[in-house]
Write a protein that holds these residues in place. Sequence first.
Motif, short mmCIF file in Angstrom:
data_model
loop_
_atom_site.label_atom_id
_atom_site.label_comp_id
_atom_site.label_asym_id
_atom_site.label_seq_id
_atom_site.Cartn_x
_atom_site.Cartn_y
_atom_site.Cartn_z
N LYS A 13 0.70 -1.54 0.03
CA LYS A 13 0.21 -0.25 0.21
C LYS A 13 0.78 1.46 0.03
O LYS A 13 1.08 2.25 -0.88
CB LYS A 13 -0.65 0.30 1.23
CG LYS A 13 -1.74 0.84 1.13
CD LYS A 13 -2.85 0.81 2.45
CE LYS A 13 -4.38 2.20 2.59
NZ LYS A 13 -5.11 2.42 3.81
N LYS A 14 1.82 1.13 1.08
CA LYS A 14 2.68 2.77 0.88
C LYS A 14 4.15 1.56 0.27
O LYS A 14 4.49 1.15 1.08
CB LYS A 14 3.07 3.12 2.34
CG LYS A 14 1.99 3.47 2.11
CD LYS A 14 2.19 4.33 4.08
CE LYS A 14 1.15 4.99 4.50
NZ LYS A 14 1.31 5.54 5.95
N PHE A 15 4.21 1.84 -1.25
CA PHE A 15 5.61 1.11 -1.68
C PHE A 15 6.94 2.11 -1.69
O PHE A 15 7.14 3.46 -2.28
CB PHE A 15 5.19 0.80 -2.96
CG PHE A 15 6.59 0.43 -3.67
CD1 PHE A 15 7.70 -0.58 -2.54
CD2 PHE A 15 6.50 -0.65 -4.49
CE1 PHE A 15 8.18 -1.31 -3.57
CE2 PHE A 15 6.83 -1.61 -5.19
CZ PHE A 15 8.36 -1.74 -4.63
N CYS A 16 7.30 2.57 0.04
CA CYS A 16 8.40 3.09 0.10
C CYS A 16 9.53 2.48 0.89
O CYS A 16 9.53 0.88 1.21
CB CYS A 16 7.99 4.61 1.33
SG CYS A 16 6.66 5.38 0.88
N VAL A 17 10.82 3.19 0.93
CA VAL A 17 11.64 2.17 1.89
C VAL A 17 11.19 1.53 2.63
O VAL A 17 11.93 0.71 3.21
CB VAL A 17 13.15 2.97 1.73
CG1 VAL A 17 12.50 4.78 3.03
CG2 VAL A 17 13.89 2.86 1.79
N GLN A 18 10.51 1.98 3.75
CA GLN A 18 10.10 1.09 5.22
C GLN A 18 9.44 -0.13 4.67
O GLN A 18 9.53 -0.95 5.59
CB GLN A 18 8.95 2.09 5.64
CG GLN A 18 9.89 3.27 6.51
CD GLN A 18 9.94 5.07 5.55
OE1 GLN A 18 8.90 4.98 4.15
NE2 GLN A 18 10.52 5.45 6.22
N ASN A 19 8.98 -0.12 3.13
CA ASN A 19 8.33 -1.51 3.18
C ASN A 19 8.50 -1.77 1.72
O ASN A 19 8.21 -2.84 1.97
CB ASN A 19 6.98 -0.73 2.76
CG ASN A 19 5.69 0.25 3.98
OD1 ASN A 19 5.63 -0.53 4.95
ND2 ASN A 19 5.40 0.64 3.38
#
Length: 316
Positions: A13-19
């Motif tokens: 859902k949040k395709f950012c560095v944290q995920n």
Amino acid sequence: MSNKYPIIFKTPKKFCVQNVKYFLINIERIFGMENKHQVGVFFNVANTKKVDILGLLLIYKFLNYTVKKHCFANPATNLRDNKEVSRMMKKIGFEKLVDENFTIKNPDETKTDYTESEGLFIAPIVLRRDGCNNINKVEKKIKDYYNQNEISSSILQCIGELSSNFQEHAVEDTQSVLVAIGNKDYIEIACADNGEGIISSLKSVLKEKYNNGYDVIRRSVDENVTSKPDGGHMGCGLWIVNQYVTATKGVMHIYSQNAYLKNNEGEIKCGESPFWKGTIIYIKMPLKNKEPFTRVMYEKEKNLELNYKGIELKFI
């Protein structure tokens, strides 16, 4: 969809560095699917509501790897139906890169370039081993945009060290791609390839023996550690990048093969990771204070003097 497409790969859902880890878990099996021509495959990005440059880069690398390695037969995707992801891909320049790689027989990948709109963008640049890329063309633009020598020089050094590592340490030309985005407050740089990977290339030259990949990847950011000790490499590339990240209280994430390294504001953690063939590196540094950059540059020069102490150099 499950009946028509029994195999579904999806983005978070949040395709950012944290995920990133969740995406790697979902797609790691593709690295055992070379020349499988698997039918009934769907790449689902409908869930993704937010994406950063690393997410965009990994979407591209997933598509690039599976197409070049003939993993699937007639796969389908709803990539273009996701308006936010499509908007960001177009804005940063990935849409053009995707189109050229999958619709043109011999794409001219050297045309991606620096742009400036509401900040600094370095469009996706394919780091080809033959040197036919435009990584050097952005130097003046970055110096003009960041009108402080310490900051612009540090950014250029990080970009140069990362691109050099990906180009020179890859066993084969595996479509290394670098992209950057930023403004006066911060800079983000991401790079990824599907080459040999840090662990395999470094483990073979380290004198110490390691039983796991994350201990090897931890050594990759130490000074004077290189996978090419006989090639004139000093082992300063990832070390100096890590120094900048630590000094600025920034972030660096490295994923390579089955291990990861995360530097969050100077605190380094390493561990096991879902498998990624090759290496992924992401850094983000705040830029408001030039003092940390000045300090790292000074320390680097001092260390170089110590390394060359006792060696007579002649400059002509």
